[in-house]
Write a protein that holds these residues in place. Sequence first.
Motif, PDB file in Angstrom:
ATOM      1  N   MET A  40       0.865  -1.121   0.004  1.00  0.00           N
ATOM      2  CA  MET A  40      -0.067  -0.068   0.057  1.00  0.00           C
ATOM      3  C   MET A  40       0.947   1.309   0.040  1.00  0.00           C
ATOM      4  O   MET A  40       1.936   1.291   0.843  1.00  0.00           O
ATOM      5  CB  MET A  40      -1.023   0.006   1.133  1.00  0.00           C
TER       6      MET A  40
ATOM      7  N   ASP B 192       8.654   1.648  12.339  1.00  0.00           N
ATOM      8  CA  ASP B 192       9.309   0.737  13.292  1.00  0.00           C
ATOM      9  C   ASP B 192       8.367   0.069  14.361  1.00  0.00           C
ATOM     10  O   ASP B 192       8.805  -0.374  15.201  1.00  0.00           O
ATOM     11  CB  ASP B 192      10.011   1.966  14.213  1.00  0.00           C
TER      12      ASP B 192
ATOM     13  N   THR C 206      -3.939   0.803   8.076  1.00  0.00           N
ATOM     14  CA  THR C 206      -2.939   0.050   6.957  1.00  0.00           C
ATOM     15  C   THR C 206      -3.309  -1.302   6.951  1.00  0.00           C
ATOM     16  O   THR C 206      -3.247  -1.819   5.860  1.00  0.00           O
ATOM     17  CB  THR C 206      -1.521   0.213   7.514  1.00  0.00           C
TER      18      THR C 206
HETATM   19  C1  LIG Z   1      -1.697   8.980  13.034  1.00  0.00           C
HETATM   20  C2  LIG Z   1      -0.707   8.443  12.021  1.00  0.00           C
HETATM   21  C3  LIG Z   1      -0.861   9.095  10.731  1.00  0.00           C
HETATM   22  C4  LIG Z   1       0.122   8.534   9.838  1.00  0.00           C
HETATM   23  N1  LIG Z   1      -0.024   9.018   8.464  1.00  0.00           N
HETATM   24  C5  LIG Z   1       0.941   8.727   7.519  1.00  0.00           C
HETATM   25  C6  LIG Z   1       1.034   9.217   6.257  1.00  0.00           C
HETATM   26  O1  LIG Z   1       0.072  10.036   5.823  1.00  0.00           O
HETATM   27  N2  LIG Z   1       1.749   8.647   4.988  1.00  0.00           N
HETATM   28  C7  LIG Z   1       2.531   7.509   5.357  1.00  0.00           C
HETATM   29  O2  LIG Z   1       3.162   7.279   4.788  1.00  0.00           O
HETATM   30  N3  LIG Z   1       2.544   7.069   6.671  1.00  0.00           N
HETATM   31  C8  LIG Z   1       1.593   7.558   7.649  1.00  0.00           C
HETATM   32  N4  LIG Z   1       1.634   7.238   8.926  1.00  0.00           N
HETATM   33  C9  LIG Z   1       2.747   5.960   9.147  1.00  0.00           C
HETATM   34  C10 LIG Z   1       1.944   4.442   8.840  1.00  0.00           C
HETATM   35  O3  LIG Z   1       0.951   4.429   9.923  1.00  0.00           O
HETATM   36  C11 LIG Z   1       2.912   3.482   8.701  1.00  0.00           C
HETATM   37  O4  LIG Z   1       3.772   3.797   7.816  1.00  0.00           O
HETATM   38  C12 LIG Z   1       2.169   2.098   8.245  1.00  0.00           C
HETATM   39  O5  LIG Z   1       1.206   1.901   9.193  1.00  0.00           O
HETATM   40  C13 LIG Z   1       3.020   0.927   8.663  1.00  0.00           C
HETATM   41  O6  LIG Z   1       3.736   1.059   9.963  1.00  0.00           O
HETATM   42  P1  LIG Z   1       4.950   0.673  10.166  1.00  0.00           P
HETATM   43  O7  LIG Z   1       5.759   1.496   9.183  1.00  0.00           O
HETATM   44  O8  LIG Z   1       5.381   0.939  11.609  1.00  0.00           O
HETATM   45  O9  LIG Z   1       4.889  -0.985   9.641  1.00  0.00           O
HETATM   46  P2  LIG Z   1       5.573  -2.084  10.662  1.00  0.00           P
HETATM   47  O10 LIG Z   1       4.212  -2.649  11.350  1.00  0.00           O
HETATM   48  O11 LIG Z   1       6.772  -1.915  11.379  1.00  0.00           O
HETATM   49  O12 LIG Z   1       5.921  -3.161   9.220  1.00  0.00           O
HETATM   50  C14 LIG Z   1       5.854  -4.470   9.452  1.00  0.00           C
HETATM   51  C15 LIG Z   1       5.780  -5.236   8.426  1.00  0.00           C
HETATM   52  O13 LIG Z   1       4.582  -4.998   7.629  1.00  0.00           O
HETATM   53  C16 LIG Z   1       4.400  -4.804   6.281  1.00  0.00           C
HETATM   54  N5  LIG Z   1       3.924  -3.426   5.845  1.00  0.00           N
HETATM   55  C17 LIG Z   1       3.986  -2.332   6.779  1.00  0.00           C
HETATM   56  N6  LIG Z   1       3.488  -1.423   6.034  1.00  0.00           N
HETATM   57  C18 LIG Z   1       2.977  -1.955   4.756  1.00  0.00           C
HETATM   58  C19 LIG Z   1       2.556  -1.141   3.539  1.00  0.00           C
HETATM   59  N7  LIG Z   1       2.127   0.100   3.757  1.00  0.00           N
HETATM   60  N8  LIG Z   1       2.236  -2.024   2.488  1.00  0.00           N
HETATM   61  C20 LIG Z   1       2.484  -3.450   2.600  1.00  0.00           C
HETATM   62  N9  LIG Z   1       3.087  -3.955   3.676  1.00  0.00           N
HETATM   63  C21 LIG Z   1       3.255  -3.438   4.875  1.00  0.00           C
HETATM   64  C22 LIG Z   1       5.726  -5.171   5.881  1.00  0.00           C
HETATM   65  O14 LIG Z   1       6.163  -6.561   5.867  1.00  0.00           O
HETATM   66  C23 LIG Z   1       6.760  -4.435   6.938  1.00  0.00           C
HETATM   67  O15 LIG Z   1       7.946  -5.255   7.088  1.00  0.00           O
HETATM   68  C24 LIG Z   1       1.250   7.426  10.080  1.00  0.00           C
HETATM   69  C25 LIG Z   1       1.141   7.053  11.235  1.00  0.00           C
HETATM   70  C26 LIG Z   1       0.212   7.152  12.252  1.00  0.00           C
HETATM   71  C27 LIG Z   1       0.306   6.825  13.658  1.00  0.00           C
END
Ligand SMILES: Cc1cc2nc3c(=O)[nH]c(=O)nc-3n(C[C@H](O)[C@H](O)[C@H](O)COP(=O)(O)OP(=O)(O)OC[C@H]3O[C@@H](n4cnc5c(N)ncnc54)[C@H](O)[C@@H]3O)c2cc1C
Length: 275
Positions: free
Chosen positions: A62, A128, A98
Amino acid sequence: MLHIVACIKQVPDTKIIKMNPKTNTMDRASAPAILNPYDAHAVEEAVRLKAKYGGTVSVLTMGPPPAVKAIKKCIEIGADEGYMISDRAFAGADTLATSYALTKALDKIAKLRPIDLILCGKMTIDGDTGQVGPGIARRLDIPPLTSVKKIVEVRREQGYLIVHRKLEDGYEVVRSTLPCLLSVEKEINEVPYSPLPNVLRAARYQPQIWSVGDLDDVDRTQLGLKGSPTIVSSVWAPQKPQGGTILEGGPKEQVKGLLGILMEKKELFQARGEA
Ligand SMILES: Cc1cc2nc3c(=O)[nH]c(=O)nc-3n(C[C@H](O)[C@H](O)[C@H](O)COP(=O)(O)OP(=O)(O)OC[C@H]3O[C@@H](n4cnc5c(N)ncnc54)[C@H](O)[C@@H]3O)c2cc1C
């Protein structure tokens, strides 16, 4: 034949990213976007399982349109198919939203070809949290196995697999039913240079891109910012360590420099009668 789906995310290279000192947020433009390193290991493991047991490796992300590049990288590693969900409705998603959106995409992929195994990285290097994998498993009601450092065997016909899960003081051997979701450690494998035919295929490859309207049974209130109860109350950059000595040169010079410092300290302690 196994169908393995690896969930992958494009991330800024946090080794070289700069922080905006005013907002304390990442200046995403300051670093190139790369495939999350943990996800490269997930894809590599899926490709190895395919080589051992036969089957198909799909990858799912995504992200915004440029994230196609991360899918192409996975095709280089050896994935067969790439799927991406990209829509303004997903913007601002926290880990809950997500995992919801990814689950809806996985439902759609499963209708094309039933899924036996989902692989995720242990975590991303920008967010992270390590929450997305278990979040998907919870929503699909399948077992999540985190910190997987080895896949011992997969028995699709018998409906189970055996893995090693990393613990602080060793590892545990776990048997789980299939389908299940694994979050993998980096040590699970080494990602080799991609063979030329894969690189050529990746250059031409166009993934399937779905918008929210292409997914079935979507509750839009659970998507994007609307579906994100997480509130980031403050963000700050950690202070750089003060003082110390940076040892220049290669390993030999650095060890020599370190020994010199330790000898100086030793002499100081001896002079004080402390050693
Ligand atoms: C309030 C809030 C608002 C946010 N707004 C934004 C925003 O506008 N834009 C933005 O880019 N981020 C945003 N984020 C960050 C976003 O939530 C995270 O990038 C996303 O949920 C993935 O979390 P993580 O990076 O901690 O993944 P983790 O949970 O650490 O990932 C673990 C594994 O999950 C899988 N994974 C994680 N993300 C994805 C993905 N997108 N697609 C497929 N597999 C995946 C992968 O295998 C990854 O190794 C926001 C976060 C918060 C808390």
